[in-house]
Design a protein around this motif. Structure first.
Motif, PDB file in Angstrom:
ATOM      1  N   ARG A  60       0.836  -1.204   0.000  1.00 55.27           N
ATOM      2  CA  ARG A  60       0.000   0.000   0.000  1.00 55.27           C
ATOM      3  C   ARG A  60       0.873   1.259   0.000  1.00 55.27           C
ATOM      4  O   ARG A  60       0.897   2.036   0.936  1.00 55.27           O
ATOM      5  CB  ARG A  60      -0.941   0.019   1.198  1.00 55.27           C
ATOM      6  CG  ARG A  60      -2.033   1.094   1.072  1.00 55.27           C
ATOM      7  CD  ARG A  60      -2.769   1.234   2.361  1.00 55.27           C
ATOM      8  NE  ARG A  60      -1.871   1.739   3.381  1.00 55.27           N
ATOM      9  CZ  ARG A  60      -2.075   2.852   4.076  1.00 55.27           C
ATOM     10  NH1 ARG A  60      -3.151   3.567   3.893  1.00 55.27           N
ATOM     11  NH2 ARG A  60      -1.212   3.235   4.983  1.00 55.27           N
ATOM     12  N   MET A  65       0.230   2.881  -6.012  1.00 47.22           N
ATOM     13  CA  MET A  65      -1.175   2.569  -6.290  1.00 47.22           C
ATOM     14  C   MET A  65      -1.747   3.513  -7.343  1.00 47.22           C
ATOM     15  O   MET A  65      -2.441   3.074  -8.274  1.00 47.22           O
ATOM     16  CB  MET A  65      -2.002   2.650  -5.006  1.00 47.22           C
ATOM     17  CG  MET A  65      -1.697   1.534  -4.033  1.00 47.22           C
ATOM     18  SD  MET A  65      -2.524   1.742  -2.452  1.00 47.22           S
ATOM     19  CE  MET A  65      -4.224   1.471  -2.935  1.00 47.22           C
ATOM     20  N   LEU A  79      -3.800  -5.779  -2.987  1.00 45.70           N
ATOM     21  CA  LEU A  79      -2.833  -5.349  -1.981  1.00 45.70           C
ATOM     22  C   LEU A  79      -2.299  -6.565  -1.228  1.00 45.70           C
ATOM     23  O   LEU A  79      -3.015  -7.535  -0.995  1.00 45.70           O
ATOM     24  CB  LEU A  79      -3.471  -4.371  -0.998  1.00 45.70           C
ATOM     25  CG  LEU A  79      -3.878  -3.025  -1.588  1.00 45.70           C
ATOM     26  CD1 LEU A  79      -4.553  -2.169  -0.528  1.00 45.70           C
ATOM     27  CD2 LEU A  79      -2.681  -2.299  -2.169  1.00 45.70           C
ATOM     28  N   ILE A  84      -0.517  -6.048   5.039  1.00 42.81           N
ATOM     29  CA  ILE A  84      -1.696  -5.482   5.698  1.00 42.81           C
ATOM     30  C   ILE A  84      -1.832  -6.090   7.090  1.00 42.81           C
ATOM     31  O   ILE A  84      -1.997  -5.368   8.072  1.00 42.81           O
ATOM     32  CB  ILE A  84      -2.972  -5.723   4.865  1.00 42.81           C
ATOM     33  CG1 ILE A  84      -2.930  -4.901   3.578  1.00 42.81           C
ATOM     34  CG2 ILE A  84      -4.227  -5.381   5.682  1.00 42.81           C
ATOM     35  CD1 ILE A  84      -4.033  -5.232   2.591  1.00 42.81           C
ATOM     36  N   TRP A 146      -7.962   0.705   5.961  1.00 44.97           N
ATOM     37  CA  TRP A 146      -8.034  -0.528   5.177  1.00 44.97           C
ATOM     38  C   TRP A 146      -9.417  -0.841   4.619  1.00 44.97           C
ATOM     39  O   TRP A 146      -9.565  -1.005   3.409  1.00 44.97           O
ATOM     40  CB  TRP A 146      -7.538  -1.714   6.026  1.00 44.97           C
ATOM     41  CG  TRP A 146      -6.120  -1.526   6.445  1.00 44.97           C
ATOM     42  CD1 TRP A 146      -5.638  -1.264   7.694  1.00 44.97           C
ATOM     43  CD2 TRP A 146      -4.967  -1.533   5.590  1.00 44.97           C
ATOM     44  NE1 TRP A 146      -4.275  -1.121   7.672  1.00 44.97           N
ATOM     45  CE2 TRP A 146      -3.845  -1.285   6.390  1.00 44.97           C
ATOM     46  CE3 TRP A 146      -4.784  -1.740   4.220  1.00 44.97           C
ATOM     47  CZ2 TRP A 146      -2.553  -1.234   5.875  1.00 44.97           C
ATOM     48  CZ3 TRP A 146      -3.503  -1.690   3.705  1.00 44.97           C
ATOM     49  CH2 TRP A 146      -2.407  -1.436   4.523  1.00 44.97           C
ATOM     50  N   HIS A 150     -10.024   0.152   0.757  1.00 47.80           N
ATOM     51  CA  HIS A 150      -9.310  -0.911   0.047  1.00 47.80           C
ATOM     52  C   HIS A 150      -9.874  -2.321   0.171  1.00 47.80           C
ATOM     53  O   HIS A 150      -9.228  -3.261  -0.297  1.00 47.80           O
ATOM     54  CB  HIS A 150      -7.853  -0.948   0.525  1.00 47.80           C
ATOM     55  CG  HIS A 150      -7.133   0.340   0.388  1.00 47.80           C
ATOM     56  ND1 HIS A 150      -6.917   0.948  -0.827  1.00 47.80           N
ATOM     57  CD2 HIS A 150      -6.577   1.155   1.318  1.00 47.80           C
ATOM     58  CE1 HIS A 150      -6.255   2.075  -0.639  1.00 47.80           C
ATOM     59  NE2 HIS A 150      -6.039   2.220   0.650  1.00 47.80           N
TER      60      HIS A 150
END
Length: 185
Positions: A60, A65, A79, A84, A146, A150
């Protein structure tokens, strides 16, 4: 590194799961224009011969991106779930002091991320928010960083709408920023 330049590394994977390096470039800075320039140089390596899009898995990095959206609008951008999870776990540990509490929260996080359908995702999200209710700052972090922006790029319910052949992380190859899934004919 010696020259204080950023490294953008491109790695591919074959249908049999073999990893290969496709190239790398040193960037003067991590701004969108520099990354767009680098991606344009490698554009031909990312597309299948039949013109169908590929899946690109990245960390990320906002400049990366945005550059992927510009150079590869037809590609699916996922991702890295490993990174993450690592970020969410670090934030969880910093905000939740007790080990058994953050293990409970991380189990709820894992259930949320692994939801196989959008319907179940919304149910798991409610369960996750209830599990984290004593720590509203953590819920805010997860939602703002998050989930809201995303979720389509890392939650199973959305990831499984594209053929990624199980490639959901960039950590299979050290120091990778771009991991492309080239489904070769």
């Amino acid at each position: 590194n010696r020259y204080r330049l950023s490294l953008l590394n491109f790695v591919g994977v074959t249908p049999t799961g073999m990893i290969f390096s496709t190239g790398f470039v040193y960037l003067e800075g991590e701004c969108v224009n520099n990354v767009v320039w680098a991606l344009e140089r490698f554009r031909g390596l990312f597309l299948r011969r039949d013109g169908l899009p590929v899946v690109i898995v990245i960390d990320r990095d906002l400049a990366l991106m945005n550059a992927v959206k510009i150079v590869f609008p037809e590609c699916t951008n996922l991702l890295c779930r490993f990174h993450i999870d690592k970020n969410v776990k670090a934030k969880c540990k910093s905000l939740i002091g007790q080990k058994n509490a953050w293990e409970y929260v991380m189990d709820a996080w894992g259930s949320l991320v692994d939801c196989p359908s959008e319907q179940q995702f919304h149910e798991c999200l409610k369960k996750f928010e209830i599990a984290c209710s004593p720590w509203p700052m953590f819920v805010d972090y997860v939602n703002k960083t998050w989930i809201i922006p995303h979720k389509e790029k890392f939650v199973t319910a959305w990831m499984n709408k594209v053929m990624h052949l199980g490639n959901t992380t960039t950590n299979r190859y050290e120091n990778v920023q771009v991991f492309l899934l080239g489904l070769m004919n």
